[in-house]
Design a protein around this motif. Structure first.
Motif, mmCIF file in Angstrom:
data_model
loop_
_atom_site.group_PDB
_atom_site.id
_atom_site.type_symbol
_atom_site.label_atom_id
_atom_site.label_comp_id
_atom_site.label_asym_id
_atom_site.label_seq_id
_atom_site.Cartn_x
_atom_site.Cartn_y
_atom_site.Cartn_z
ATOM 1 N N ARG A 170 0.823 -1.202 0.000
ATOM 2 C CA ARG A 170 0.000 0.000 0.000
ATOM 3 C C ARG A 170 0.862 1.259 0.000
ATOM 4 N NH1 ARG A 170 -3.288 0.860 5.150
ATOM 5 N NH2 ARG A 170 -1.873 2.575 5.539
ATOM 6 N N ALA A 171 1.975 1.231 0.715
ATOM 7 C CA ALA A 171 2.863 2.387 0.771
ATOM 8 C C ALA A 171 3.551 2.626 -0.573
ATOM 9 C CB ALA A 171 3.898 2.207 1.873
ATOM 10 N N ILE A 172 3.817 1.574 -1.330
ATOM 11 C CA ILE A 172 4.401 1.733 -2.661
ATOM 12 C C ILE A 172 3.449 2.534 -3.540
ATOM 13 C CG2 ILE A 172 5.059 0.495 -4.770
ATOM 14 C CD1 ILE A 172 6.200 -1.695 -2.918
ATOM 15 N N ARG A 173 2.162 2.235 -3.438
ATOM 16 C CA ARG A 173 1.160 2.991 -4.189
ATOM 17 C C ARG A 173 1.100 4.442 -3.716
ATOM 18 N NH1 ARG A 173 -4.416 0.213 -4.175
ATOM 19 N NH2 ARG A 173 -4.762 1.837 -5.711
ATOM 20 N N THR A 174 1.285 4.662 -2.414
ATOM 21 C CA THR A 174 1.290 6.018 -1.870
ATOM 22 C C THR A 174 2.473 6.805 -2.420
ATOM 23 O OG1 THR A 174 0.224 5.231 0.147
ATOM 24 C CG2 THR A 174 1.315 7.363 0.266
ATOM 25 N N VAL A 175 3.645 6.172 -2.481
ATOM 26 C CA VAL A 175 4.827 6.841 -3.033
ATOM 27 C C VAL A 175 4.595 7.182 -4.498
ATOM 28 C CG1 VAL A 175 7.271 6.555 -3.610
ATOM 29 C CG2 VAL A 175 6.433 5.821 -1.382
ATOM 30 N N ASP A 176 3.976 6.282 -5.244
ATOM 31 C CA ASP A 176 3.670 6.558 -6.648
ATOM 32 C C ASP A 176 2.732 7.752 -6.784
ATOM 33 O OD1 ASP A 176 5.239 4.427 -7.371
ATOM 34 O OD2 ASP A 176 3.578 3.045 -7.683
ATOM 35 N N LYS A 177 1.847 7.929 -5.819
ATOM 36 C CA LYS A 177 0.860 8.997 -5.891
ATOM 37 C C LYS A 177 1.423 10.349 -5.444
ATOM 38 C CE LYS A 177 -3.808 10.128 -4.399
ATOM 39 N NZ LYS A 177 -4.982 9.682 -3.646
ATOM 40 N N ILE A 178 2.095 10.383 -4.279
ATOM 41 C CA ILE A 178 2.548 11.656 -3.719
ATOM 42 C C ILE A 178 3.962 12.031 -4.142
ATOM 43 C CG2 ILE A 178 1.035 11.413 -1.721
ATOM 44 C CD1 ILE A 178 3.534 10.793 -0.040
ATOM 45 N N GLY A 179 4.721 11.073 -4.649
ATOM 46 C CA GLY A 179 6.092 11.339 -5.065
ATOM 47 C C GLY A 179 7.092 10.948 -3.994
ATOM 48 N N VAL A 180 8.299 10.655 -4.441
ATOM 49 C CA VAL A 180 9.322 10.153 -3.525
ATOM 50 C C VAL A 180 9.795 11.237 -2.557
ATOM 51 C CG1 VAL A 180 11.287 10.524 -5.062
ATOM 52 C CG2 VAL A 180 11.384 8.723 -3.370
ATOM 53 N N GLU A 181 9.838 12.494 -2.995
ATOM 54 C CA GLU A 181 10.299 13.574 -2.107
ATOM 55 C C GLU A 181 9.355 13.745 -0.916
ATOM 56 O OE1 GLU A 181 13.062 15.321 -2.327
ATOM 57 O OE2 GLU A 181 13.744 14.738 -4.321
ATOM 58 N N ALA A 182 8.051 13.756 -1.182
ATOM 59 C CA ALA A 182 7.061 13.902 -0.105
ATOM 60 C C ALA A 182 7.071 12.680 0.807
ATOM 61 C CB ALA A 182 5.673 14.111 -0.693
#
Length: 77
Positions: A53-65
């Motif tokens: 689920r967190a991988i999808r979150t990173v894809d959505k908000i970006g790696v910097e955020a």
């Protein structure tokens, strides 16, 4: 220990309950994956231990955020 660096999800324990209602201990393992992301602000790759689920979150908000959130939790990246 298998923890997600972004969401903090971790191993959870509970009971297996059979048809006769006998209870034995069991555990739920999170779906933890190792992913490598390019961090342009620091000009390097970072390896993160994330749940699916967190991988999808990173894809959505970006790696910097995502890195900012991880550092706000007090984790070292």
């Amino acid at each position: 220990m298998k923890n997600c660096q972004l969401t903090g999800v971790k191993l959870v324990f509970g009971n297996n309950v059979s048809h006769s209602h006998r209870r034995t201990r069991r555990r739920w393992n999170p779906n933890i994956q190792q992913r490598r992301y390019w961090l342009p602000s620091e000009d390097r790759f970072v390896r993160l231990t994330l749940s699916a689920r967190a991988i999808r979150t990173v894809d959505k908000i970006g790696v910097e955020a995502a890195i900012a959130r991880i550092r706000a939790r007090g984790e070292r990246v």
